[in-house]
Design an enzyme around this catalytic site. Structure first.
Site, PDB file in Angstrom:
ATOM      1  N   CYS A 161       5.951  83.481  18.861  1.00  0.00           N
ATOM      2  CA  CYS A 161       6.124  82.161  18.915  1.00  0.00           C
ATOM      3  C   CYS A 161       5.291  81.281  18.025  1.00  0.00           C
ATOM      4  O   CYS A 161       5.557  80.074  17.993  1.00  0.00           O
ATOM      5  CB  CYS A 161       6.257  81.536  20.055  1.00  0.00           C
ATOM      6  SG  CYS A 161       7.226  82.861  21.509  1.00  0.00           S
ATOM      7  N   HIS A 292       3.086  72.953  23.350  1.00  0.00           N
ATOM      8  CA  HIS A 292       4.112  74.288  23.305  1.00  0.00           C
ATOM      9  C   HIS A 292       5.119  74.229  24.289  1.00  0.00           C
ATOM     10  O   HIS A 292       6.257  74.395  24.144  1.00  0.00           O
ATOM     11  CB  HIS A 292       3.212  75.716  23.504  1.00  0.00           C
ATOM     12  CG  HIS A 292       3.857  76.824  23.062  1.00  0.00           C
ATOM     13  ND1 HIS A 292       4.675  77.063  22.076  1.00  0.00           N
ATOM     14  CD2 HIS A 292       4.122  77.803  23.955  1.00  0.00           C
ATOM     15  CE1 HIS A 292       5.254  78.241  22.030  1.00  0.00           C
ATOM     16  NE2 HIS A 292       5.152  78.626  23.185  1.00  0.00           N
ATOM     17  N   HIS A 326      13.799  76.793  22.712  1.00  0.00           N
ATOM     18  CA  HIS A 326      12.733  77.499  22.021  1.00  0.00           C
ATOM     19  C   HIS A 326      13.226  78.165  20.603  1.00  0.00           C
ATOM     20  O   HIS A 326      13.884  79.252  20.961  1.00  0.00           O
ATOM     21  CB  HIS A 326      11.949  78.506  23.135  1.00  0.00           C
ATOM     22  CG  HIS A 326      10.603  79.006  22.490  1.00  0.00           C
ATOM     23  ND1 HIS A 326      10.182  79.154  21.225  1.00  0.00           N
ATOM     24  CD2 HIS A 326       9.783  79.851  23.283  1.00  0.00           C
ATOM     25  CE1 HIS A 326       9.043  79.485  21.162  1.00  0.00           C
ATOM     26  NE2 HIS A 326       8.659  79.916  22.312  1.00  0.00           N
TER      27      HIS A 326
END
Length: 397
Positions: A161, A292, A326
């Protein structure tokens, strides 16, 4: 050392097929998380996703790739965002082919978005499809290199990520060290059975729209998208529109767990500190943090603990994953662009879906705020395996 300036941006996500549409959705609080239409999976009707609202056929039509061979959805999304970024920066074909122009891209899924086709090809259940060369993480990068005749340094990063945040960091390092005068950086990921099944096995997919930093958060939503930024040295950027400066960056790995961050936020704290120190600013000067913020119990707890350790009193913060889901390897670049839009337009974008903010820390932004000038914005991207990256952007002087 050379300043690293952002002169072009392009993107596609669940809240818009270009930069302008993404910006308007952020201002309006419009989420892109909902029912998937183009993604074929048993979970498509059961779980919400941040899907780009455009078909592969339409993407090919827009890009003039109707007769293309071996272009996965990952390749198409990357091409769409890349083309907008280079047009925004006014890059000519000659500039793209200049040996001083580099390309650093990122992906976690790559061509594995074609999970079923990959299975057929890998197990010799097909006669060999057009996608045999398209399954790797670098396949989309190779397509961009070929189409735009890029001759300078190229690379593809996969650190889960934090992948495209690390692409931005590497691009900035190439310019600061004089190894490149211009670097196109970013990343892409598309929805795939491979990742959906994997995240479902981890039991961290929410059955509703995610709510990062809410006491009742219960997981994340997977999304897809692509985002690219054109980074240029001061000399190359002369006379151009400049969105912001890449003022600092930091990367650290706490190596704690394959899919969780350490309770002590070791990697998160270190990468944020490195980014702030490189920029030569005090933590109190940071005007906004694009967190995040996945919406999982572990991530949100650890990230806020780390931010509290660094800042003491937290600056305004939010998670724009509540808009897009995401986007995995694309998330660092997607959220870098949102951070830069915040600086460029003097706006702060909220976390959506919050009704009961986490009690242990300061509350996140829950409403859009305009006319809020910020000079520095920190963007966090934390990957599986503990690979943590923070980028610090500064208002262009």
């Amino acid at each position: 050392m050379q300043k690293v300036l952002v002169t072009g941006m392009g993107m596609i996500s669940a809240i818009g097929k270009n930069l302008s549409e993404n910006h308007q959705s952020l201002r309006s609080g419009v989420t892109g998380i909902g029912k998937a239409v183009h993604f074929e999976s048993q979970y498509a009707s059961k779980l919400p996703f941040g899907e780009c609202g455009i078909s592969n056929d339409r993407l090919k039509e827009i890009l003039g790739l109707e007769d293309s061979v071996g272009y996965t959805r990952t390749c198409l999304l990357a091409s769409k965002a890349f083309e907008e970024a280079i047009e925004d920066a006014g890059l000519t074909a000659r500039a793209l082919s200049d040996p001083e122009t580099a390309l650093v891209s990122a992906s976690t899924v790559g061509g594995m978005c074609l999970t079923d086709q990959l299975y057929e090809d890998a197990n010799l259940k097909s006669s060999g499809s057009e996608y045999l060369d398209a399954y790797g993480c670098s396949a989309h990068t190779l397509k961009l290199i070929e189409r735009y005749k890029i001759r300078g340094f190229t690379d593809t990063i996969n650190t889960a990520c934090s992948s495209s945040a690390n692409a931005i960091m590497l691009g900035a390092r190439l310019i600061r060290s004089g190894r490149a005068g211009r670097v196109i950086v970013g990343g892409v990921d598309s929805l795939a059975k491979y990742t959906v099944n994997g995240f479902n096995a981890l039991k961290i997919l929410s059955e509703s729209a995610c709510k990062p930093f809410d006491e009742n958060r219960d997981g994340l939503n997977l999304g897809e998208g692509a985002a690219y930024l054109v980074l240029e040295s001061e000399g190359n950027a002369a006379g151009k529109k400049v969105y912001a400066e890449v003022a600092g960056y930091g990367n650290a790995n706490d190596a704690y767990h394959p899919s969780a961050m350490s309770d002590e936020a070791t990697g998160a704290i270190r990468c944020m500190r490195e980014a702030v120190a490189m920029a030569g600013v005090d933590p109190g000067e940071i005007g906004y943090v694009n967190a995040h913020g996945t919406g999982t119990n572990n991530n949100d707890d650890v990230e806020l603990f780390g931010m509290k350790e660094l800042f003491g009193q937290l600056p305004p913060f939010s998670s724009t994953k509540s808009f897009t889901g995401h986007t995995l390897g694309a998330a660092g670049a997607v959220e870098a662009i949102y951070s830069i839009l915040s600086i460029y337009y003097s706006e702060l974008y909220p976390s959506l879906n919050i009704s009961n903010p986490m009690k242990a820390y300061a509350s996140p932004l829950i409403k859009f705020e305009e006319k809020r000038p910020v000079r520095y914005v920190l963007s966090n991207s934390f990957g599986f395996g503990g690979n943590c990256t923070s980028l610090l952007f500064r208002r262009a002087s």
